[in-house]
Scaffold this motif. Structure first.
Motif, PDB file in Angstrom:
ATOM      1  N   GLU A   1     -77.526  -5.286  88.906  1.00  0.00           N
ATOM      2  CA  GLU A   1     -78.395  -5.138  87.735  1.00  0.00           C
ATOM      3  C   GLU A   1     -77.879  -3.961  86.910  1.00  0.00           C
ATOM      4  O   GLU A   1     -77.964  -2.811  87.330  1.00  0.00           O
ATOM      5  CB  GLU A   1     -79.834  -4.881  88.174  1.00  0.00           C
ATOM      6  CG  GLU A   1     -80.795  -4.766  87.011  1.00  0.00           C
ATOM      7  CD  GLU A   1     -82.222  -4.506  87.479  1.00  0.00           C
ATOM      8  OE1 GLU A   1     -83.116  -4.421  86.623  1.00  0.00           O
ATOM      9  OE2 GLU A   1     -82.440  -4.387  88.707  1.00  0.00           O
TER      10      GLU A   1
ATOM     11  N   GLU B   1     -83.935  -4.745  95.928  1.00  0.00           N
ATOM     12  CA  GLU B   1     -85.274  -5.063  96.425  1.00  0.00           C
ATOM     13  C   GLU B   1     -86.246  -3.919  96.130  1.00  0.00           C
ATOM     14  O   GLU B   1     -87.401  -4.143  95.745  1.00  0.00           O
ATOM     15  CB  GLU B   1     -85.215  -5.330  97.930  1.00  0.00           C
ATOM     16  CG  GLU B   1     -84.488  -6.614  98.308  1.00  0.00           C
ATOM     17  CD  GLU B   1     -84.367  -6.768  99.815  1.00  0.00           C
ATOM     18  OE1 GLU B   1     -84.966  -5.927 100.536  1.00  0.00           O
ATOM     19  OE2 GLU B   1     -83.691  -7.706 100.271  1.00  0.00           O
TER      20      GLU B   1
ATOM     21  N   HIS C   1     -87.228  -3.933  92.496  1.00  0.00           N
ATOM     22  CA  HIS C   1     -88.180  -5.012  92.220  1.00  0.00           C
ATOM     23  C   HIS C   1     -89.565  -4.657  92.725  1.00  0.00           C
ATOM     24  O   HIS C   1     -90.572  -4.948  92.070  1.00  0.00           O
ATOM     25  CB  HIS C   1     -87.688  -6.319  92.875  1.00  0.00           C
ATOM     26  CG  HIS C   1     -86.506  -6.912  92.192  1.00  0.00           C
ATOM     27  ND1 HIS C   1     -85.723  -7.909  92.739  1.00  0.00           N
ATOM     28  CD2 HIS C   1     -85.930  -6.630  90.985  1.00  0.00           C
ATOM     29  CE1 HIS C   1     -84.748  -8.225  91.907  1.00  0.00           C
ATOM     30  NE2 HIS C   1     -84.836  -7.460  90.834  1.00  0.00           N
TER      31      HIS C   1
END
Length: 779
Positions: free
Chosen positions: A653, A761, A764
């Motif tokens: 990302e 993770e 998020h």
């Protein structure tokens, strides 16, 4: 009084004249009494002499009628003159009624009492010394008399008595000291002046050794030194100065221990003159008495340490306090680290047997004494004394005082520096005993890293480095004390490079080890854990002082061990965001700090198993931050692996922060540290993956200034067509080096992907929590 009463051998005419209100008539009667007593003396008629004195005392001097009392006083003086040298036989009877009149309400009568006693003393001279205490007591009261004539008369009597004491060698000093000790605490200005004048006189007499009794009057002298009168303060200052001169001349006869606590109290006085004088005395005591003063160390430090932060308004006190502090520090020696008290240690002349009491934190405020003040158990400090005892350095009180001053945020910078120097000195001289206090000191030392002063932080780091490297801190099986959260999940290999001429730990016992010794003890890992915890909980400290702290530690300790241990700890860090920030900080330090030149060279070539082991350890933690991982590969010349990593960036990302870090890496490539990398661009054929990696960074960047910078650099690469290569291209012998066969790069790449998935993770999850919070706010 009934003038007709039979008071023989005094005639009725003498009796009437003694009670007359006119002084001249009383004087004529006194002459008659003098003549009468002379006759009795010639006849050796002691009974009649006593009878005359008794009549004058009981019937006249102690009468209720004021004129009778005046007549009795002049009559008693006449008796004394008539008795001459024999007056010593009747002094008690002559003096007592006169002293009673000192308390008379009539000032004229008090004056006549002074006059009468003056005549009695003048005749008796040395014979009055057995009655000195009662005379002194009476004079001390008249010294504060409100009537100037009475004061003038008492001063004449006082001077006469001083002359007699000075001339005599029979003065009873032992009997006088209790009275002096009592009267020295008078608050009256004139009484204080009277007391000081007598102390100066007694001190000047060669046959009177007032120094032996100085502990009993020293506190009172310091009290008088704070008087409002400049004249009295000056007189007291002179008296104390004379005593100090005498102490310097005859240190063997001084009871240092009995006066130590008195000085400790007055070294904390609010009055500048008292504090400066007491501090000067303390300086001399420490230098003259030496280790005799060690039992009082915690009290001395309580008084001295705050003075070190005084400003220029109290410059003199600050300078003397600094000398006291340095001198006291020198008294601590390696022999004080003896663990077995049964072993012989350095002995000193006999001093108080009482152990040093623990100075509680309140001692910093109240000035509590830290050694017994019972003079009955103390003997004179005598160099030739046969009785010699051990002086045990009790660190408990000292450490508590140091801890208190370091914890007090209101304490000045110089005091905090002095405290840290003391702790460092104690760890150098008495490491085994000091390590008993390490667990309690550790938290405050870590908090001190947030101090606003760089100098304080430097001293704190020196101390922490000494704790982490001292052989005395090594526990069994290399496991240091730690709480449950600090237990190491797995072993960490800390390579310690051998150094020429390194002292063995068995020979130094931690006493002479430099803080930069590569020897690491069981506290080292605990220090690294707690330091990272500190950075995690106080991000501002990491931002403002993190690089400074780590760089200094790399100078004080072994840089390889620091990076190796921090990387291992960060590998298990649960706060991934902090781990990424910390890795970025460590990487910047590694690539830019001059202190890490040797470590960079070690990593650049990966020639040794130790360097390869360090690279793998760093790599695994550096994976918390993709860009720093690439920069580590650039540093270690793992260009193919850097290219492989950059290819993985497409799956990550890409955020603004990510691009900012790429931008910084491009800027870093242009720095002197990567000169070797830029020169390798000349050898296109043998460094294809370096060029590919740089092009990969170029493709990641938006067209910014960093893009232009890297683009211009790559345009300078000669013969771009030679960049074409295949995986089966055989490397030329001109390669700077081949990839290390001892490193599993595939496994490292897999680890990188695994760590990045964790970060993804975590991001998020944070985004999900933020979204839920926003919804709650809207609702």
């Amino acid at each position: 009084m009934n003038a007709e009463r039979d008071l023989s051998p005094l005639t009725p005419g003498v009796v009437r004249a003694l009670t007359d209100k006119l002084y001249e008539k009383r004087k004529v009667a006194a002459l008659e009494i003098e003549k009468l007593v002379r006759e009795f003396v010639a006849q050796n008629n002691t009974s009649q002499i006593k009878h005359v004195i008794q009549i004058l005392s009981q019937e006249f001097a102690l009468s209720q009628h004021p004129h009778s009392r005046k007549g009795g006083l002049i009559g008693l003086a006449a008796c004394s003159i008539a008795l001459g040298k024999d007056s010593g036989l009747y002094l008690k009877e002559l003096i007592e009624p006169v002293l009673t009149c000192f308390n008379d309400a009539d000032s004229r009568l008090r004056y006549y009492a002074c006059e009468a006693l003056y005549n009695i003393v003048k005749v008796a001279r040395g014979s009055v010394l057995p009655h000195f205490n009662v005379l002194f007591d009476g004079l001390s009261k008249l010294a504060a008399d409100p009537d100037p004539n009475v004061k003038s008369g008492s001063e004449l009597l006082d001077r006469l008595l001083k002359d007699i004491v000075t001339e005599s060698n029979q003065f009873d000093l032992v009997g006088f000291i209790p009275l002096l000790r009592e009267r020295i605490y008078s608050n009256n200005q004139y009484a204080r002046q009277f007391i000081i004048s007598w102390i100066l006189v007694l001190e000047s007499v060669p046959d009177i050794n007032l120094l032996d009794y100085l502990p009993e009057i020293l506190d009172g002298l310091f009290q008088i030194l704070g008087d409002n009168s400049k004249e009295i303060r000056k007189m007291c200052e002179v008296a104390l100065g004379e005593f100090l001169k005498e102490i310097k001349k005859n240190p063997s006869s001084v009871k240092f221990a009995e006066m130590a606590n008195i000085l400790v109290i007055h070294c904390q006085a609010a009055d500048d003159l008292i504090q400066l004088t007491a501090m000067c005395w303390m300086r001399e005591f420490i230098q003259l008495a030496g280790r005799v003063m060690l039992p009082y160390s915690s009290g001395i430090l309580t008084a001295v340490l705050p003075c070190l932060s005084y400003d220029d308004r109290k410059k003199n006190i600050k300078e003397v306090a600094n000398v006291c502090n340095q001198s006291l520090m020198k008294l601590v020696i390696p022999e004080d680290d003896e663990m077995d008290e049964a072993k012989p240690s350095v002995t000193i002349p006999a001093e108080p047997t009482s152990e040093e009491n623990l100075s509680k934190p309140e001692a910093g405020i109240t000035g509590s004494l830290d050694a017994s003040g019972d003079s009955s158990n103390s003997s004179v400090f005598t160099v030739t004394s046969c009785e010699r005892i051990q002086v045990t350095l009790n660190l408990d009180g000292i450490v508590q005082v140091l801890d208190y001053h370091l914890s007090d945020t209101s304490i000045g910078m110089m005091t905090r520096i002095a405290v840290l120097k003391w702790l460092y000195h104690l760890y150098i001289k008495t490491p085994r005993k000091m390590f008993r206090h390490t667990d309690s000191l550790f938290p405050i030392l870590l908090r001190t890293l947030s101090d606003e002063s760089d100098e304080v932080i430097l001293k704190d780091l020196e101390l922490l480095a000494e704790i982490a490297s001292s052989p005395a801190g090594q526990t069994e099986e290399g496991q240091g004390p730690s709480d449950g959260s600090d237990v190491r999940p797995g072993p960490v290999e800390l390579h310690v490079p051998a150094r020429a001429g390194q002292l063995s730990s068995s020979s130094t016992k931690g006493l002479e080890c430099s803080p930069s010794t590569p020897t690491m003890n069981s506290y080292f890992y605990k220090f690294m854990i707690n330091l990272l915890k500190r950075f995690s909980s106080e991000r501002k400290l990491l931002e403002t002082r993190g690089a400074f702290i780590i760089r200094q530690l790399c100078l004080l300790l072994n840089a390889e061990n620091i990076f190796h241990s921090m990387a291992d700890i960060l590998l298990r860090e649960e706060d991934l965001k902090f781990a990424s920030t910390m890795v970025h900080t460590l990487n910047t330090i590694l690539l830019t700090s001059s202190e890490l030149f040797q470590l960079r060279n070690q990593l650049k070539d990966l020639k040794t198993p130790e360097s390869r082991n360090l690279f793998c350890c760093l790599y695994r933690s550096w994976c918390h931050n993709p860009v720093t991982t690439v920069s580590l590969c650039f540093l270690t010349q793992n260009y193919k692996h850097a290219y492989d990593l950059i290819q993985k960036f497409g799956d990550l990302e890409v955020t603004v922060d990510f691009l900012t870090e790429v931008d910084k890496l491009v800027q870093l490539i242009e720095c002197p540290i990567f000169t070797y990398l830029r020169l390798q661009l000349l050898d296109v054929k043998n460094n294809p993956y370096l060029i590919k990696a740089l092009y990969g960074l170029l493709m990641l960047l938006p067209q910014s200034s960093a893009f232009q910078l890297l683009s211009h650099r790559l345009q300078c690469v000669p013969n771009p067509e030679l960049m074409q290569t295949t995986d089966n291209t055989k490397p030329s012998t001109t390669f700077k080096r081949t990839a290390s066969p001892n490193i599993d790069y595939t496994e490292l790449l897999q680890h990188f992907e695994k760590v990045q998935n964790k970060h993804l993770e975590a991001r998020h999850q944070r985004a999900g929590r933020a979204e839920q919070l926003d919804r709650r706010v809207v609702l």
